[in-house]
Each structure stands twice: as structure tokens, then as C-alpha cells.
Scaffold this motif. Structure first.
Motif, short mmCIF file in Angstrom:
data_model
loop_
_atom_site.label_atom_id
_atom_site.label_comp_id
_atom_site.label_asym_id
_atom_site.label_seq_id
_atom_site.Cartn_x
_atom_site.Cartn_y
_atom_site.Cartn_z
N ARG A 1 44.96 0.44 31.91
CA ARG A 1 45.61 1.59 32.55
C ARG A 1 44.62 2.63 33.08
NH1 ARG A 1 49.16 4.53 29.09
NH2 ARG A 1 47.97 3.66 27.36
N LEU A 2 45.05 3.26 34.18
CA LEU A 2 44.38 4.46 34.67
C LEU A 2 45.03 5.61 33.91
CD1 LEU A 2 42.75 6.24 36.57
CD2 LEU A 2 44.42 5.80 38.36
N LEU A 3 44.31 6.21 32.98
CA LEU A 3 44.94 7.17 32.08
C LEU A 3 45.12 8.54 32.73
CD1 LEU A 3 42.94 6.22 28.85
CD2 LEU A 3 45.29 5.57 29.41
N GLU A 4 44.18 8.93 33.57
CA GLU A 4 44.27 10.27 34.14
C GLU A 4 43.34 10.43 35.35
OE1 GLU A 4 42.03 13.35 32.22
OE2 GLU A 4 43.64 14.81 32.43
N ILE A 5 43.84 11.15 36.36
CA ILE A 5 42.94 11.65 37.41
C ILE A 5 42.94 13.16 37.26
CG2 ILE A 5 42.53 11.89 39.89
CD1 ILE A 5 44.00 9.25 40.31
N ASP A 6 41.79 13.74 36.98
CA ASP A 6 41.69 15.18 36.75
C ASP A 6 41.12 15.80 38.03
OD1 ASP A 6 40.82 17.73 36.14
OD2 ASP A 6 40.26 17.21 34.08
N GLU A 7 42.00 16.46 38.79
CA GLU A 7 41.56 16.97 40.10
C GLU A 7 40.74 18.25 39.99
OE1 GLU A 7 44.36 16.44 43.43
OE2 GLU A 7 45.72 15.57 41.95
N GLU A 8 40.77 18.90 38.82
CA GLU A 8 39.93 20.10 38.67
C GLU A 8 38.50 19.72 38.31
OE1 GLU A 8 41.68 22.83 35.95
OE2 GLU A 8 43.47 23.06 37.19
N ASN A 9 38.39 18.74 37.43
CA ASN A 9 37.04 18.32 37.02
C ASN A 9 36.50 17.17 37.85
OD1 ASN A 9 36.41 20.07 34.74
ND2 ASN A 9 38.21 19.13 33.80
N LEU A 10 37.34 16.64 38.75
CA LEU A 10 37.00 15.46 39.55
C LEU A 10 36.53 14.30 38.66
CD1 LEU A 10 35.33 16.73 42.85
CD2 LEU A 10 37.71 16.27 42.34
N THR A 11 37.42 13.90 37.77
CA THR A 11 37.14 12.75 36.90
C THR A 11 38.36 11.84 36.84
OG1 THR A 11 37.93 13.87 34.91
CG2 THR A 11 35.57 14.04 35.37
#
Ligand code: FAD
Length: 469
Positions: free
Chosen positions: A96-106
Motif C-alpha cells: 500500500r501507498l500509506l500517505e502522500i504528505d504534501e506539506e513535507n513532500l514525502t
């Protein structure tokens, strides 16, 4: 055969349907993309989460059972062949892709996520995950991390290592550690993240990874430069960089590779030239236009007979897809395909290309060469037949000569495919006895029972060095 008490406990951990010791499954996981290293595992297991992985590792430690972590098995160094049998651990349920964090770009991912799936998912948010091995349609991020894989965009954007910010790893003793994180900076102790990247499953099992993302470049453009001389193509590579331009992609294919790839992809690649460079630049429209013009000029000055710029995205994609299919296309030539990974400093590319040609002639073997020219990373690929013992000796000797030449030019025996069992006998050429001793000390400290992907990196008698008199 596994101890029956071990098997019972393994089934209790993951559920009986996720353990298999039937002949067909054992056979399916007895080999990977590397020819000639097949070895049967005792069983195959598919855990669903890190806790199950941890319990499996503890169980294996208690029963002295070797563990082979396996993504999609596309590695080219016999990195997932179960040299001592034991348990193959698959991550198909941890994808699974667990998370895209757009603030930290991770992005935070499980190890079984397919590389291209991550690339597509982040692109939907105008983000960019650059490492793009040619196998990205099937390779997993766990495999990419453990081989420190490169790709077509490595020249400008670096390799997998440059995008791994943090890892969750189950160590051979069953402890779980977390390294790094969503951090731009972290110097708390040894850089354990870097230690595990490229460790080929020999130091622990990666159960989660935090990866760095970039903003998606605004635009890109692709061109194909045609050459009548291999050396002109190779010289153009260093000339482009010397001009202070770093293209996103700078790939090389020689004529035999072009012929086979065109036969496979049928997109109208030229087959009557000695070599091509496939070049892509990305960025703002102005920067791309300026760089592409300069690159075309440099290539013409260095002997390119034609420079064709792709006029549509479809044309550009077709060129890149054709290049990515080079190994699959070459694999149709003969029963056995051995692809190598010699890498030299960019400035030595022309010498290395010439040396490969001479070595192929001297040992009378068919070698097609393509690769990530901008990284000095060449894939001399031999179409052969493992059943022909006499020819195999010449092939082995030719590759040995190629590795020796690469190292003598300041290069290495592998730029991106890893050591595994395939290149273990050559590791000393690059890192010397002392280097191997230091690596063994790390392995011994973390995995004293030698259960984690045994017989990889450090030579046994996997691929003997050959001397032809
Ligand atoms: C057609 C083709 C093209 C290729 N092109 C490229 C290319 O352009 N660039 C490149 O670098 N490579 C390339 N490769 C090689 C290969 O695809 C890469 O090495 C890739 O990263 C392997 O991914 P995988 O999921 O198949 O891993 P596997 O082959 O299954 O495993 C690779 C290694 O990682 C370990 N491993 C896997 N998952 C874990 C985990 N969760 N924890 C610990 N260890 C683990 C395994 O034990 C093994 O040592 C290519 C291969 C093919 C067949």
C-alpha cells in the motif's frame, strides 16, 4: 524440508493460506531474473504487516531457518535465489501507498508497492518521484531500496538512495528499528538509512519507507541523436556535461541493441547507425528549449549525423518505452541473456565502450551494449546459451575482463544492479580485502546467525573466476 513444529507456528502467525510449501510455489520462487542460480526454497510466506514480519523473523531465528526477502524478483544479481533454501518472504500483501504528505513532500509506502504505481499516484498531485528503473512496471519499492536502484532519470535526479528519508526495518534478531523520518536534516548517530539502502536484504527486512518527493517538472522534451561512430556518441556524453548541462535522461544504445529493440518495439528506430543517444530534458519551457538547442549543437559538433526531436508526447514516450524494453528485447535473441552493469566515470565512457567492443571480439562473444550513459553506467549484454559450456567459459572470461577494465578506469563492477551471488566473486576487485572485511564486520554484528539472505554479496563459489589459456 521445514521442521513441522516450525510450519505449524508459521501458519499460526500469518494464517495457513499464506504459507505454501507445495512444489509449484517453491519452484516459482527458486529463481529470479538472473540466469543459472536456481535453488529451491523450503516454503513461501506472505505476511500482511510489520508485526507478522517481526514474528516470522523471530521464529526463523529460533529454528535457524534462512530468510530470503523478495519483491518481484526482477533483480539481475541472483539476489533472491534461496542459496540455502529456507523461507522466501513476499510482500504482495504489504503493497500500500500509506500517505502522500504534501506539506513535507514525502510519500510513505509499504515495501511491496510497485514503483510505477507510486510514480503515477504522486503525479496526480503534481509531484514527482524520480527513480525510474526500466523494470518499474513490476519492480517493488522494497526491491528498489535494497538494490539502491537507478533509472533513466538518474543523471539529473540521482538514484533511489537520494529519495529514502526514513525506514522501518525488522532486524535479524527480531527487533524493529526506525531510521530517519520526514526530515530534511537528521544526524542523530550513524546514518542507518544509508546503511540499509542497497543492503540487498542481508541486514534486515524493510517493512515501511518514507520517500522524498519533488514538484513535478513543468514540461519535458526528448531527442534522439544518431551516430556513425560509437566513440562520437560516448564523447558527446562528456561534452554535454562539460557544457554545464545536466539532462534528465542521457541513454546510449549501440547498433545491435537498436536492431533488436526495433524488431521488438516497431517504432521506427534507426537500425543503420552505429549508436544513438536518447536525451530528455525537463524543467520550465524556456530552460528546456534553451538546453535542447545547446545539446543538439554539442552533439552535432561531436559527430552526430542526425538529431531528431520528438514532436509529440506519444513519440517521446514511445522512445523511452523502447529503451526500457532493451533487456526484454535482447532476451529474445538466445536461450541465455547475461546483462552486466559495469560503470565508469563519465569522462571514461568512450574508453569503456571501445574496450567492450574489443573484449567481445577477443573472446568471440556477442555483446550488445546499452545503458545510462550519462551516469557512465553501461549494460554490456551477452546473448548466449548456458548449455554450451565452452562458450560460457568465454562469456565469463569476457565479463571478467570488462570488470577489470572498468575498475582500472576508476569505475565499479556494478552501478545499480547489486552484487548478490552473481557478482560476489568480483567484489574484491572493487573494494579490496579490507573493504570486504569491514562489510563482513557489519553483517556479523547485525546477523551473527547469517540467516538474512545468506550467500549474497560475500563470495562463496557462486560464479567462479575464469582463466582461459
Ligand atoms: C527488464 C529489467 C530492467 C531493469 N532495469 C533496471 C534499471 O533501469 N535500473 C536498475 O537499477 N535496475 C534495473 N533492473 C533490476 C531490478 O529491476 C531492480 O534491482 C529492482 O529494484 C528489483 O526490484 P524487485 O521488486 O524485483 O526486487 P527483488 O528482485 O525481489 O529483490 C531485490 C533485492 O532486494 C531484497 N528485498 C526485496 N524486498 C525487500 C524488503 N522488503 N526488505 C529487505 N530486502 C528486500 C531482496 O532480498 C533482493 O536482495 C531491471 C531488471 C529487469 C528484469
Amino acid at each position: 524440508m521445514l521442521n513441522s513444529e516450525f510450519s505449524i507456528q508459521l501458519k499460526e502467525i500469518v494464517g495457513a493460506q499464506y504459507v505454501s510449501d507445495n512444489q509449484a510455489d517453491r519452484l516459482a520462487y527458486s529463481y529470479d531474473a538472473t540466469p543459472n542460480f536456481q535453488q529451491m526454497p523450503d516454503a513461501v510466506v506472505s505476511p500482511k504487516n510489520a508485526e507478522e514480519v517481526q514474528q516470522i523473523v523471530r521464529l526463523c531465528a529460533a529454528y535457524n531457518v534462512p530468510i530470503v526477502p523478495r519483491g518481484s524478483g526482477t533483480n539481475l544479481c541472483a539476489g533472491t535465489c534461496p542459496a540455502q533454501g529456507g523461507l522466501v518472504v513476499l510482500f504482495t500483501r504489504m503493497n500500500r501507498l500509506l500517505e502522500i504528505d504534501e506539506e513535507n513532500l514525502t510519500a510513505t509506502v509499504q515495501p511491496g508497492l510497485i514503483t510505477e504505481e507510486l510514480i503515477h499516484q504522486v503525479e496526480k498531485k503534481a509531484l514527482f518521484y524520480p527513480p525510474d528503473p526500466s523494470s518499474m512496471k513490476i519492480s517493488t519499492l522494497g526491491g528498489n531500496i535494497n538494490e539502491n536502484s537507478g533509472g533513466l532519470r538518474g543523471l539529473k535526479y540521482g538514484v533511489t538512495r537520494d529519495y529514502v528519508l526514513g525506514l522501518e526495518v525488522v532486524l535479524p534478531n527480531g527487533d524493529t528499528i526506525k531510521t530517519g523520518g520526514k526530515l530534511a536534516k537528521d544526524v542523530a548517530g550513524y546514518d542507518m538509512t544509508r546503511l540499509f539502502v542497497g543492503s540487498e536484504g542481508t541486514l534486515g527486512i524493510v517493512t515501511e519507507a518514507t520517500l522524498k518527493l519533488l514538484p513535478l517538472p513543468e514540461t519535458k522534451q526528448t531527442m534522439l541523436c544518431l551516430y556513425e561512430s560509437l566513440e562520437d556518441a560516448a564523447t558527446s556524453v562528456s561534452a554535454i556535461i562539460a557544457e554545464r548541462i545536466i539532462p534528465a535522461t542521457l541513454e546510449f544504445m549501440d547498433q545491435p541493441t537498436l536492431e533488436v529493440v526495433e524488431d521488438f518495439a516497431k517504432i521506427g528506430l534507426p537500425t543503420d547507425v552505429r549508436a544513438v543517444l536518447l536525451i530528455e530534458q525537463d524543467g520550465s519551457p524556456e530552460a528546456v528549449a534553451r538546453d535542447m538547442k545547446k545539446i543538439a549543437d554539442v552533439c552535432r559538433r561531436n559527430g552526430a549525423t542526425r538529431v531528431n526531436i520528438a514532436t509529440t508526447n506519444e513519440e517521446a514516450d514511445a522512445l523511452l518505452t523502447a529503451r526500457r524494453s532493451a533487456l526484454s528485447a535482447l532476451a529474445r535473441l538466445s536461450p541465455t541473456t547475461i546483462l552486466e552493469d559495469a560503470t565508469v566515470p563519465r569522462s571514461e565512457m568512450a574508453k569503456m565502450v571501445r574496450a567492450i567492443e574489443e573484449i567481445a571480439k577477443a573472446y568471440e562473444v556477442k555483446i550488445c551494449t546499452f545503458g545510462h550513459a550519462g551516469d557512465g553506467n553501461l549494460h554490456p549484454t551477452c546473448a548466449t546459451d548456458a548449455r554450451n559450456e565452452e562458450e560460457m567459459k568465454r562469456v565469463e572470461a569476457a565479463f571478467q575482463a570488462i570488470f577489470e577494465k572498468a575498475v582500472s578506469l576508476g569505475g565499479t563492477i556494478t552501478g545499480e544492479h547489486g552484487v548478490g551471488m552473481m557478482k560476489a566473486p568480483y567484489l574484491e576487485l572493487k573494494v579490496k580485502k579490507e573493504g570486504i572485511a569491514a562489510m563482513k564486520a557489519i553483517k556479523q554484528a547485525l546477523d551473527p546467525g547469517h540467516l538474512m539472505n545468506p550467500d549474497k554479496i560475500f563470495a562463496k563459489a557462486a560464479r567462479k573466476r575464469v582463466v582461459i589459456s
